[in-house]
Design a protein around this motif. Structure first.
Motif, PDB file in Angstrom:
ATOM      1  N   UNK A  88      35.022  83.615  39.184  1.00  0.00           N
ATOM      2  CA  UNK A  88      34.372  84.414  40.236  1.00  0.00           C
ATOM      3  C   UNK A  88      32.852  84.309  40.100  1.00  0.00           C
ATOM      4  N   UNK A  89      32.370  84.329  38.865  1.00  0.00           N
ATOM      5  CA  UNK A  89      30.926  84.223  38.628  1.00  0.00           C
ATOM      6  C   UNK A  89      30.413  82.848  39.057  1.00  0.00           C
ATOM      7  N   UNK A  90      31.171  81.799  38.769  1.00  0.00           N
ATOM      8  CA  UNK A  90      30.756  80.446  39.154  1.00  0.00           C
ATOM      9  C   UNK A  90      30.671  80.319  40.666  1.00  0.00           C
ATOM     10  N   UNK A  91      31.659  80.839  41.390  1.00  0.00           N
ATOM     11  CA  UNK A  91      31.630  80.781  42.848  1.00  0.00           C
ATOM     12  C   UNK A  91      30.410  81.502  43.409  1.00  0.00           C
ATOM     13  N   UNK A  92      30.086  82.661  42.820  1.00  0.00           N
ATOM     14  CA  UNK A  92      28.924  83.420  43.302  1.00  0.00           C
ATOM     15  C   UNK A  92      27.628  82.675  43.051  1.00  0.00           C
ATOM     16  N   UNK A  93      27.527  81.974  41.928  1.00  0.00           N
ATOM     17  CA  UNK A  93      26.289  81.267  41.598  1.00  0.00           C
ATOM     18  C   UNK A  93      26.116  79.987  42.414  1.00  0.00           C
ATOM     19  N   UNK A  94      27.195  79.371  42.849  1.00  0.00           N
ATOM     20  CA  UNK A  94      27.092  78.123  43.604  1.00  0.00           C
ATOM     21  C   UNK A  94      26.313  78.313  44.897  1.00  0.00           C
ATOM     22  N   UNK A  95      26.459  79.488  45.510  1.00  0.00           N
ATOM     23  CA  UNK A  95      25.747  79.748  46.765  1.00  0.00           C
ATOM     24  C   UNK A  95      24.253  79.979  46.544  1.00  0.00           C
ATOM     25  N   UNK A  96      23.831  80.150  45.285  1.00  0.00           N
ATOM     26  CA  UNK A  96      22.421  80.402  44.977  1.00  0.00           C
ATOM     27  C   UNK A  96      21.677  79.143  44.556  1.00  0.00           C
ATOM     28  N   UNK A  97      22.388  78.026  44.431  1.00  0.00           N
ATOM     29  CA  UNK A  97      21.763  76.803  43.925  1.00  0.00           C
ATOM     30  C   UNK A  97      20.707  76.254  44.884  1.00  0.00           C
ATOM     31  N   UNK A  98      19.671  75.672  44.295  1.00  0.00           N
ATOM     32  CA  UNK A  98      18.614  75.004  45.046  1.00  0.00           C
ATOM     33  C   UNK A  98      18.626  73.515  44.704  1.00  0.00           C
ATOM     34  N   UNK A  99      18.204  72.652  45.622  1.00  0.00           N
ATOM     35  CA  UNK A  99      18.193  71.205  45.352  1.00  0.00           C
ATOM     36  C   UNK A  99      16.989  70.789  44.509  1.00  0.00           C
ATOM     37  N   UNK A 100      16.914  71.360  43.303  1.00  0.00           N
ATOM     38  CA  UNK A 100      15.785  71.096  42.387  1.00  0.00           C
ATOM     39  C   UNK A 100      16.343  70.862  40.991  1.00  0.00           C
ATOM     40  N   UNK A 101      15.567  70.305  40.086  1.00  0.00           N
ATOM     41  CA  UNK A 101      16.034  70.169  38.694  1.00  0.00           C
ATOM     42  C   UNK A 101      16.218  71.540  38.051  1.00  0.00           C
TER      43      UNK A 101
END
Length: 395
Positions: A88-101
């Motif tokens: 559940x935590x991984x799914x929530x964090x995926x939506x916060x990702x930015x296309x940066x290193x």
């Protein structure tokens, strides 16, 4: 209902921490005085997925298969209850990702503070988490390195492979930040380290000691030892892609001191478990200790009640995401972030490949709960009334 499917999906270990608790808890309490929080946690972990927690009876209306499932304790220290929370935590964090290193850093406390942990765990762990963030933010705010407001996700771990106290914080930091005008500014060193490690270790030491002295009196002998040592700040080069960040971090978020799968043997006197010896080329080895010693090491890592071990800082903090994270996403041409909730069925299907209501025997979608099992509860203790006090009371 999905507990049966989850347990059948995962390979069962030979032994469990709950088994060790049942065997050696009484001896542990005879030798050591345990805090109330530790006693409550051991009770909950020992009762996890047993009749003491209650459960339900499920049946397949197609093939007639029947199974009893006992409820999980959901305690964050339990080796059996972290899979769904992690996904559940991984799914929530995926939506916060930015296309940066993204960069992985580890801030570690010297072992000289371990003797203070039994009485001052909250102050030390809070200081460790806050000092690591203040260190990152101080470098990010400096125009020489970035000149912007950074973001960070940090996870506290308190253990080493042999269950000794080893407090450290795993941090994931995006390679950039938000300027005062709300624009995204990329990190200067995209293919190298985000900030210089040696400089960070000096700042980290100063920040931690300052924060700790605000909360408690640090013994002079410990302070001298701390300032003589070189504090460790471990930094890695950026990840290959943003998506690998969350999967990598997912290994750390909901880890407990030791997993059931690392337990090798449990007998009437001793416990043996596997570990990686990082001082010997990360070789896999086996350690054997007494059952009481194993529990003594394990309970050192039970956190104070209500302590938050996963924290978000900067533009990734909960109060800042709706504005600052979306500013970054807009500047980087990414979809807007919105808070989402993920059901247990959704997690099982999307992350674990398990279909809800599927019979583990015939695989038809006809798995139903037919009866609930109430948790076992002992009768309340009888209290003898204090008649003398009753007679003296004035009405």
């Amino acid at each position: 209902m999905l507990i049966v499917l989850l347990t059948s999906f995962m390979a069962r270990p030979k032994h469990e921490v709950a088994e060790i608790i049942h065997r050696f808890r009484a001896d542990l309490e005879k030798q050591y005085e345990l805090p109330v929080q530790v006693k409550k946690t051991l009770t909950v972990l020992g009762n996890c997925r047993t009749l003491a927690m209650g459960g339900h009876v499920s049946v397949c209306t197609d093939c007639g298969s029947e199974s009893i499932s006992y409820n999980s304790c959901r305690n964050r220290h339990c080796p059996k209850c972290q899979t769904v929370n992690k996904e559940r935590w991984i799914l929530a964090r995926e939506s916060e990702l930015l296309p940066v290193p993204y960069y992985h850093m580890v801030f570690t406390l010297p072992h000289c503070f371990n003797e203070l942990l039994p009485k001052h765990a909250t102050e030390i762990y809070n200081g460790l988490l806050k000092a690591s963030w203040q260190t990152i933010q101080s470098f990010a705010a400096d125009c020489k390195f970035l000149g912007a407001k950074a973001g960070m996700v940090s996870i506290l771990h308190t253990w080493g492979q042999q269950l000794w106290l080893h407090p450290h914080v795993h941090c994931i930091v995006p390679g950039g930040g938000l300027t005062k005008s709300g624009k995204w500014k990329a990190a200067k060193y995209k293919d190298k380290y985000l900030f210089p490690k040696r400089a960070m270790s000096l700042v980290f030491r100063a920040k931690f000691m300052e924060l700790l002295r605000q909360k408690m009196e640090v013994p002079q002998t410990i302070a001298k030892t701390a300032f003589k040592q070189n504090w460790v700040v471990y930094a890695k080069r950026p990840f290959a892609s943003p998506k690998t960040v969350v999967e990598y971090l997912g290994r750390y978020t909901h880890k407990v001191a030791i997993s059931n799968h690392r337990l090798q043997t449990v007998d009437s006197k001793q416990v043996s478990f596997s570990y990686k010896d990082y001082r010997d080329s990360s070789q896999n080895k086996v350690m054997k200790v007494s059952g009481v010693e194993f529990l003594r090491r394990f309970v050192q890592h039970i956190l104070p009640h209500g302590f938050v071990r996963i924290r978000h800082y900067g533009f990734l903090a909960s109060k800042n995401k709706s504005k600052e994270l979306n500013r970054a996403k807009t500047d980087l041409n990414e979809p807007k972030w919105e808070k989402q909730k993920y059901s247990l069925e959704q997690i099982c299907e999307e992350r674990l490949g398990i279909k809800a209501n599927q019979c583990p025997s015939c695989h038809s979608q006809t798995w139903r709960v037919i009866r609930t099992l109430e948790p076992e509860r002992g009768p309340p203790a009888r209290v003898k009334p204090n008649l003398k006090r009753w007679e003296k009371m004035k009405w």
